[in-house]
Design a protein around this motif. Structure first.
Motif, PDB file in Angstrom:
ATOM      1  N   ALA A  11       0.825  -1.211   0.000  1.00 52.31           N
ATOM      2  CA  ALA A  11       0.000   0.000   0.000  1.00 52.31           C
ATOM      3  C   ALA A  11       0.856   1.256   0.000  1.00 52.31           C
ATOM      4  CB  ALA A  11      -0.937   0.001   1.210  1.00 52.31           C
ATOM      5  N   ILE A  12       2.051   1.145   0.536  1.00 49.44           N
ATOM      6  CA  ILE A  12       2.971   2.289   0.546  1.00 49.44           C
ATOM      7  C   ILE A  12       3.324   2.692  -0.885  1.00 49.44           C
ATOM      8  CG2 ILE A  12       5.284   3.066   1.192  1.00 49.44           C
ATOM      9  CD1 ILE A  12       5.057   1.120   3.590  1.00 49.44           C
ATOM     10  N   PHE A  13       3.546   1.686  -1.737  1.00 48.28           N
ATOM     11  CA  PHE A  13       3.987   1.956  -3.101  1.00 48.28           C
ATOM     12  C   PHE A  13       2.824   2.173  -4.066  1.00 48.28           C
ATOM     13  CE2 PHE A  13       7.246  -0.651  -1.035  1.00 48.28           C
ATOM     14  CZ  PHE A  13       8.361   0.163  -1.199  1.00 48.28           C
ATOM     15  N   ILE A  14       1.732   1.429  -3.873  1.00 52.39           N
ATOM     16  CA  ILE A  14       0.618   1.493  -4.819  1.00 52.39           C
ATOM     17  C   ILE A  14      -0.426   2.525  -4.417  1.00 52.39           C
ATOM     18  CG2 ILE A  14      -1.247   0.169  -5.899  1.00 52.39           C
ATOM     19  CD1 ILE A  14       0.472  -2.324  -5.612  1.00 52.39           C
ATOM     20  N   LEU A  15      -0.764   2.558  -3.129  1.00 54.76           N
ATOM     21  CA  LEU A  15      -1.796   3.476  -2.651  1.00 54.76           C
ATOM     22  C   LEU A  15      -1.216   4.739  -2.020  1.00 54.76           C
ATOM     23  CD1 LEU A  15      -4.257   0.928  -0.995  1.00 54.76           C
ATOM     24  CD2 LEU A  15      -4.258   1.793  -3.339  1.00 54.76           C
ATOM     25  N   ARG A  16       0.114   4.810  -1.983  1.00 56.69           N
ATOM     26  CA  ARG A  16       0.805   5.976  -1.402  1.00 56.69           C
ATOM     27  C   ARG A  16       0.448   6.161   0.073  1.00 56.69           C
ATOM     28  NH1 ARG A  16       4.755   6.239  -4.958  1.00 56.69           N
ATOM     29  NH2 ARG A  16       3.976   6.472  -7.095  1.00 56.69           N
ATOM     30  N   GLU A  17       0.205   5.026   0.754  1.00 53.94           N
ATOM     31  CA  GLU A  17      -0.029   5.094   2.189  1.00 53.94           C
ATOM     32  C   GLU A  17       1.284   5.425   2.898  1.00 53.94           C
ATOM     33  OE1 GLU A  17      -2.799   4.656   3.872  1.00 53.94           O
ATOM     34  OE2 GLU A  17      -4.201   3.639   2.519  1.00 53.94           O
ATOM     35  N   LYS A  18       1.193   6.090   4.045  1.00 57.73           N
ATOM     36  CA  LYS A  18       2.384   6.393   4.823  1.00 57.73           C
ATOM     37  C   LYS A  18       2.695   5.233   5.765  1.00 57.73           C
ATOM     38  CE  LYS A  18       1.804  11.428   4.773  1.00 57.73           C
ATOM     39  NZ  LYS A  18       1.644  12.651   5.602  1.00 57.73           N
ATOM     40  N   LEU A  19       3.978   4.909   5.886  1.00 56.69           N
ATOM     41  CA  LEU A  19       4.416   3.856   6.800  1.00 56.69           C
ATOM     42  C   LEU A  19       4.669   4.470   8.163  1.00 56.69           C
ATOM     43  CD1 LEU A  19       5.221   0.892   7.197  1.00 56.69           C
ATOM     44  CD2 LEU A  19       7.573   1.562   6.637  1.00 56.69           C
ATOM     45  N   LEU A  20       3.836   4.104   9.122  1.00 51.72           N
ATOM     46  CA  LEU A  20       3.987   4.627  10.467  1.00 51.72           C
ATOM     47  C   LEU A  20       4.998   3.793  11.245  1.00 51.72           C
ATOM     48  CD1 LEU A  20       0.223   5.254  11.246  1.00 51.72           C
ATOM     49  CD2 LEU A  20       1.895   6.894  10.388  1.00 51.72           C
ATOM     50  N   ALA A  21       5.512   4.366  12.313  1.00 53.52           N
ATOM     51  CA  ALA A  21       6.538   3.692  13.109  1.00 53.52           C
ATOM     52  C   ALA A  21       6.030   2.367  13.668  1.00 53.52           C
ATOM     53  CB  ALA A  21       6.995   4.608  14.243  1.00 53.52           C
ATOM     54  N   ARG A  22       4.782   2.361  14.119  1.00 54.23           N
ATOM     55  CA  ARG A  22       4.224   1.128  14.693  1.00 54.23           C
ATOM     56  C   ARG A  22       4.051   0.064  13.626  1.00 54.23           C
ATOM     57  NH1 ARG A  22      -0.084   2.311  19.438  1.00 54.23           N
ATOM     58  NH2 ARG A  22       0.298   0.084  19.653  1.00 54.23           N
ATOM     59  N   GLN A  23       3.706   0.496  12.415  1.00 54.25           N
ATOM     60  CA  GLN A  23       3.602  -0.464  11.322  1.00 54.25           C
ATOM     61  C   GLN A  23       4.962  -1.093  11.022  1.00 54.25           C
ATOM     62  OE1 GLN A  23       1.191   2.398   8.704  1.00 54.25           O
ATOM     63  NE2 GLN A  23       0.761   0.397   7.849  1.00 54.25           N
ATOM     64  N   ALA A  24       5.981  -0.254  10.954  1.00 49.16           N
ATOM     65  CA  ALA A  24       7.331  -0.740  10.671  1.00 49.16           C
ATOM     66  C   ALA A  24       7.786  -1.728  11.747  1.00 49.16           C
ATOM     67  CB  ALA A  24       8.304   0.433  10.587  1.00 49.16           C
TER      68      ALA A  24
END
Length: 312
Positions: free
Chosen positions: A116-129
């Motif tokens: 989703a980061i690459f296709i939907l331009r979602e932001k990667l949050l620290a908790r996600q990482a």
């Protein structure tokens, strides 16, 4: 009172869907003893397509212009979700256990977050990482059976890696479907992508037969397996999930996906000779913790479930 009743029905439908999908890993593991992977996947979708056809013909005519206009997107959905995911899972189950496959498969939300980061331009949050890194560690722990020596010597079960490939396929399917969810009608898109998937799988299945020279085994048990994957796992679970989501909402429904590996483990221990090992419990716990941490701030990504969950 009506809302509370609807929520109860919604919870039951979501539990039912995950129970069926959990059983699909066990049934799939048994099914590959009767059918080659490509043929198994082909027969599954032929059954699902035929069962849906009487209810979908009128709706397909109504949505035809939209479907035809987005035929390339439907082709991508068919390649990743129908032909790709299911076939690779059935192929993987020839080499790994149902328990391993279901636990590794539970990382799907994390791969969706990454894509989703690459296709939907979602932001990667620290908790996600943090959740992603934790779950990756859990996966590595499972496929190396908790052994550093096995990991360093790369004595890893290829089947677990195939499951990871299938998860990436499903994540791609989900993100693509989410991107076009406001345009494509859900049920008609599912029906059309199933048909395209059949067209893709048919020639590949024929090539599989020529190469492997392995004939399917049609018996009463194998017919029951096909009915399970074709009707229950592909149609019944799909409808149960989507109706359940519509009753309680996608955000609340997302947590129910964690039930899938639980049911898979219960069915595996009850109906097969597989055993549950300590490394699977530890690795599964790490993966689940990673998914929970990552999901805290990614409820929007979980909306993919509502539009796309059609198989496991």
């Amino acid at each position: 009172m009506l809302d509370e009743t609807n929520k109860k029905y919604g919870f039951l439908l979501l539990i039912l869907a995950n129970m069926i999908w959990g059983g699909n890993f066990v049934i799939g593991r048994i099914g590959v003893d009767y059918f080659p992977p490509l043929l198994f996947s082909l027969l599954r979708w032929i059954i699902a397509f035929l069962l849906l056809t009487p209810f979908m013909v009128k709706q397909l005519k109504k949505d035809w212009n939209i479907i035809w206009h987005h035929k390339r997107i439907l082709l991508l959905l068919a390649v990743t979700g129908v032909a790709g995911y299911n076939t690779i899972i059935y192929f993987a189950l020839q080499y790994t256990t149902s328990i391993n496959a279901s636990v590794v498969n539970s990382t799907t939300p994390l791969f969706i977050a990454i894509l989703a980061i690459f296709i939907l331009r979602e932001k990667l949050l620290a908790r996600q990482a943090a959740g992603i890194l934790l779950s990756v560690f859990g996966i590595l722990y499972i496929i190396s059976k908790g052994s550093i020596e096995m990991f360093l010597s790369w004595k890893i079960n290829a089947g677990d890696l195939y499951v990871l490939a299938a998860v990436i396929m499903w994540a791609s399917y989900s993100v693509i479907g989410k991107k076009y969810s406001d345009v494509l009608p859900m049920l008609t898109s599912f029906y059309a992508s199933a048909f395209i998937g059949i067209l893709l799988l048919a020639p590949l299945s024929f090539i599989e037969y020529l190469v492997m020279e392995r004939s399917p085994v049609f018996t009463l048990p194998s017919a029951g397996i096909l009915l399970y994957v074709g009707f229950l796992a592909s149609v019944m679970a799909f409808l149960s999930w989507n109706f359940g989501v519509s009753l309680i909402g996608a955000a609340k429904a997302g947590i129910f996906l964690n039930l899938l590996p639980v049911f898979a483990i219960i069915f595996t221990l009850s109906f097969t000779e597989e055993k549950l090992y300590l490394y699977q419990i530890i690795g599964g716990g790490i993966v689940t913790l990673g998914v929970v941490i990552s999901s805290k701030k990614s409820l929007r990504i979980k909306n993919h479930v509502q539009e796309n969950k059609s198989s496991a």
